[in-house]
Write a protein that holds these residues in place. Structure first.
Motif, PDB file in Angstrom:
ATOM      1  N   ALA A   1      -9.609   7.782  34.242  1.00  0.00           N
ATOM      2  CA  ALA A   1     -10.739   7.042  34.805  1.00  0.00           C
ATOM      3  C   ALA A   1     -10.844   5.651  34.196  1.00  0.00           C
ATOM      4  CB  ALA A   1     -12.033   7.817  34.584  1.00  0.00           C
ATOM      5  N   LEU A   2     -10.611   5.539  32.899  1.00  0.00           N
ATOM      6  CA  LEU A   2     -10.641   4.238  32.243  1.00  0.00           C
ATOM      7  C   LEU A   2      -9.489   3.364  32.736  1.00  0.00           C
ATOM      8  CD1 LEU A   2     -11.644   2.181  30.218  1.00  0.00           C
ATOM      9  CD2 LEU A   2     -10.546   3.499  28.393  1.00  0.00           C
ATOM     10  N   LEU A   3      -8.322   3.954  32.898  1.00  0.00           N
ATOM     11  CA  LEU A   3      -7.172   3.197  33.378  1.00  0.00           C
ATOM     12  C   LEU A   3      -7.386   2.732  34.822  1.00  0.00           C
ATOM     13  CD1 LEU A   3      -4.641   2.365  31.908  1.00  0.00           C
ATOM     14  CD2 LEU A   3      -3.440   4.300  32.937  1.00  0.00           C
ATOM     15  N   GLU A   4      -8.026   3.576  35.630  1.00  0.00           N
ATOM     16  CA  GLU A   4      -8.340   3.185  37.005  1.00  0.00           C
ATOM     17  C   GLU A   4      -9.322   2.013  37.023  1.00  0.00           C
ATOM     18  OE1 GLU A   4      -9.928   5.147  41.205  1.00  0.00           O
ATOM     19  OE2 GLU A   4     -10.098   6.271  39.339  1.00  0.00           O
ATOM     20  N   CYS A   5     -10.302   2.047  36.138  1.00  0.00           N
ATOM     21  CA  CYS A   5     -11.273   0.965  36.024  1.00  0.00           C
ATOM     22  C   CYS A   5     -10.569  -0.341  35.660  1.00  0.00           C
ATOM     23  CB  CYS A   5     -12.331   1.321  34.974  1.00  0.00           C
ATOM     24  SG  CYS A   5     -13.634   0.087  34.746  1.00  0.00           S
ATOM     25  N   PHE A   6      -9.637  -0.265  34.720  1.00  0.00           N
ATOM     26  CA  PHE A   6      -8.897  -1.467  34.334  1.00  0.00           C
ATOM     27  C   PHE A   6      -8.048  -1.974  35.494  1.00  0.00           C
ATOM     28  CE2 PHE A   6      -5.187  -3.706  32.829  1.00  0.00           C
ATOM     29  CZ  PHE A   6      -5.748  -4.647  31.980  1.00  0.00           C
ATOM     30  N   HIS A   7      -7.402  -1.084  36.200  1.00  0.00           N
ATOM     31  CA  HIS A   7      -6.525  -1.491  37.307  1.00  0.00           C
ATOM     32  C   HIS A   7      -7.314  -2.192  38.405  1.00  0.00           C
ATOM     33  CE1 HIS A   7      -3.139  -1.534  39.991  1.00  0.00           C
ATOM     34  NE2 HIS A   7      -3.810  -0.838  40.898  1.00  0.00           N
ATOM     35  N   ARG A   8      -8.519  -1.722  38.681  1.00  0.00           N
ATOM     36  CA  ARG A   8      -9.350  -2.387  39.690  1.00  0.00           C
ATOM     37  C   ARG A   8      -9.673  -3.820  39.273  1.00  0.00           C
ATOM     38  NH1 ARG A   8     -12.359   2.512  39.734  1.00  0.00           N
ATOM     39  NH2 ARG A   8     -14.018   1.465  38.557  1.00  0.00           N
ATOM     40  N   ALA A   9      -9.892  -4.019  37.983  1.00  0.00           N
ATOM     41  CA  ALA A   9     -10.276  -5.342  37.485  1.00  0.00           C
ATOM     42  C   ALA A   9      -9.087  -6.274  37.316  1.00  0.00           C
ATOM     43  CB  ALA A   9     -11.012  -5.200  36.153  1.00  0.00           C
ATOM     44  N   ALA A  10      -7.921  -5.721  36.961  1.00  0.00           N
ATOM     45  CA  ALA A  10      -6.751  -6.567  36.662  1.00  0.00           C
ATOM     46  C   ALA A  10      -5.477  -5.871  37.124  1.00  0.00           C
ATOM     47  CB  ALA A  10      -6.695  -6.874  35.165  1.00  0.00           C
ATOM     48  N   PRO A  11      -5.252  -5.810  38.421  1.00  0.00           N
ATOM     49  CA  PRO A  11      -4.116  -5.046  38.955  1.00  0.00           C
ATOM     50  C   PRO A  11      -2.754  -5.647  38.627  1.00  0.00           C
ATOM     51  CG  PRO A  11      -5.225  -6.260  40.714  1.00  0.00           C
ATOM     52  CD  PRO A  11      -6.095  -6.382  39.499  1.00  0.00           C
ATOM     53  N   ARG A  12      -2.735  -6.849  38.064  1.00  0.00           N
ATOM     54  CA  ARG A  12      -1.445  -7.500  37.781  1.00  0.00           C
ATOM     55  C   ARG A  12      -0.743  -6.916  36.553  1.00  0.00           C
ATOM     56  NH1 ARG A  12      -5.666 -10.516  36.525  1.00  0.00           N
ATOM     57  NH2 ARG A  12      -5.908 -11.486  34.454  1.00  0.00           N
ATOM     58  N   TYR A  13      -1.439  -6.126  35.735  1.00  0.00           N
ATOM     59  CA  TYR A  13      -0.840  -5.601  34.505  1.00  0.00           C
ATOM     60  C   TYR A  13      -0.259  -4.215  34.732  1.00  0.00           C
ATOM     61  CZ  TYR A  13      -3.039  -9.506  32.173  1.00  0.00           C
ATOM     62  OH  TYR A  13      -3.403 -10.775  31.794  1.00  0.00           O
ATOM     63  N   PRO A  14       0.978  -3.973  34.271  1.00  0.00           N
ATOM     64  CA  PRO A  14       1.576  -2.639  34.398  1.00  0.00           C
ATOM     65  C   PRO A  14       0.756  -1.592  33.647  1.00  0.00           C
ATOM     66  CG  PRO A  14       3.235  -4.278  33.802  1.00  0.00           C
ATOM     67  CD  PRO A  14       1.903  -4.945  33.658  1.00  0.00           C
ATOM     68  N   LEU A  15       0.698  -0.393  34.214  1.00  0.00           N
ATOM     69  CA  LEU A  15      -0.103   0.685  33.636  1.00  0.00           C
ATOM     70  C   LEU A  15       0.780   1.727  32.970  1.00  0.00           C
ATOM     71  CD1 LEU A  15      -2.688   1.365  36.498  1.00  0.00           C
ATOM     72  CD2 LEU A  15      -2.874  -0.257  34.586  1.00  0.00           C
ATOM     73  N   ILE A  16       0.262   2.279  31.870  1.00  0.00           N
ATOM     74  CA  ILE A  16       0.946   3.337  31.129  1.00  0.00           C
ATOM     75  C   ILE A  16       0.045   4.562  31.073  1.00  0.00           C
ATOM     76  CG2 ILE A  16       2.051   3.978  28.965  1.00  0.00           C
ATOM     77  CD1 ILE A  16       2.191   1.004  28.288  1.00  0.00           C
ATOM     78  N   ALA A  17       0.537   5.672  31.555  1.00  0.00           N
ATOM     79  CA  ALA A  17      -0.164   6.940  31.407  1.00  0.00           C
ATOM     80  C   ALA A  17       0.252   7.546  30.071  1.00  0.00           C
ATOM     81  CB  ALA A  17       0.194   7.879  32.550  1.00  0.00           C
ATOM     82  N   ILE A  18      -0.707   7.740  29.173  1.00  0.00           N
ATOM     83  CA  ILE A  18      -0.408   8.294  27.850  1.00  0.00           C
ATOM     84  C   ILE A  18      -0.846   9.758  27.833  1.00  0.00           C
ATOM     85  CG2 ILE A  18      -0.707   8.017  25.361  1.00  0.00           C
ATOM     86  CD1 ILE A  18      -1.534   5.135  25.884  1.00  0.00           C
ATOM     87  N   ALA A  19       0.049  10.631  27.398  1.00  0.00           N
ATOM     88  CA  ALA A  19      -0.247  12.066  27.510  1.00  0.00           C
ATOM     89  C   ALA A  19       0.216  12.829  26.285  1.00  0.00           C
ATOM     90  CB  ALA A  19       0.429  12.639  28.753  1.00  0.00           C
ATOM     91  N   GLU A  20      -0.590  13.826  25.912  1.00  0.00           N
ATOM     92  CA  GLU A  20      -0.215  14.723  24.825  1.00  0.00           C
ATOM     93  C   GLU A  20      -0.243  16.184  25.251  1.00  0.00           C
ATOM     94  OE1 GLU A  20      -2.911  14.332  21.567  1.00  0.00           O
ATOM     95  OE2 GLU A  20      -4.695  14.307  22.855  1.00  0.00           O
TER      96      GLU A  20
END
Length: 233
Positions: free
Chosen positions: A143-162
């Protein structure tokens, strides 16, 4: 070519997430520097992993209050007086071609406030950053990553998982990278992600033999506390 990413800077030889650790990582000429971002009460992103430092909650303290904390002395007397760093201070360091892996921390913070503060700094330093290594942004929190993507879609996204289930958790987002804990980076998981067209990064790997094992599996980056020790050779 497999990248070496300095986890919280050169955190095995300097206090993690500090300017000292970031400067050392730059001197080592790593491929990227990883940092964690939390938001202060007065909306300043700081490079802190833990939500509480010396009994002070980052989310309820001002930057001035946090700057009074010595985060270096407990690591070594050589770092006595080292302060908590702001994200802007990191952005001002001359990194050359060294990129940044920015992890947004979601505990005790409003997503929109954190994202707004981070994006404002990225926009402010956009001209300078054009000559630096690329910035990518990740989080454990879809949800936080989606919020960031809406605001700044030009930056590549990383899904971090454990934990397992990460592909489903982040499937609605255009992530280009899955950063997996070494505990779940099994041969089948790495193959599945590679076959799906994503890059695989593995954290936190401090043993050169383990690093070579993951490289043989086909991962694309090693996130390590010991960039001087871990080799991609």
């Amino acid at each position: 070519m497999v990248e070496i990413i300095a986890h919280r800077g050169n955190s095995s030889e300097a206090p993690e997430n500090t300017l000292a650790a970031f400067r050392q990582a730059i001197e080592l000429n790593v491929d990227r520097i990883e940092c964690d971002l939390r938001l202060t009460a007065d909306n300043v992103p700081v490079t802190m992993h833990d939500p509480v430092v010396q009994d002070i909650a980052v989310a309820t303290a001002t930057l001035d209050e946090l700057k009074t904390i010595d985060v270096g002395a407990s690591f070594s007397s050589a770092f006595q007086g080292e302060q908590i760093a702001t994200f802007e201070e990191l952005l001002l360091l001359p990194r050359g071609k060294i990129g940044l892996m920015v992890e947004l921390k979601s505990r005790d913070v409003n997503h929109e406030r954190l994202v707004d503060s981070v994006v404002k700094l990225l926009d402010k330093h956009q001209e300078k950053e054009a000559g630096q290594g690329a910035i990518c942004v990740g989080s454990f929190d879809p949800a936080l990553l989606e919020c960031f993507h809406r605001a700044a879609p030009r930056y590549p996204l990383i899904a971090i998982a454990e934990n397992e289930g990460y592909l489903n958790a982040f499937k609605q987002l255009p992530c280009s990278v899955f950063a997996l804990s070494h505990k779940i980076a099994t041969p089948s998981a790495v193959k599945q992600i590679n076959d799906s067209g994503y890059s695989v990064w593995v954290w936190t790997v401090n043993d050169p033999l383990l690093a070579r094992y993951f490289i043989a599996l086909g991962i694309h980056a090693i996130i390590t506390d010991k960039p001087k020790v871990v080799s991609c050779g």
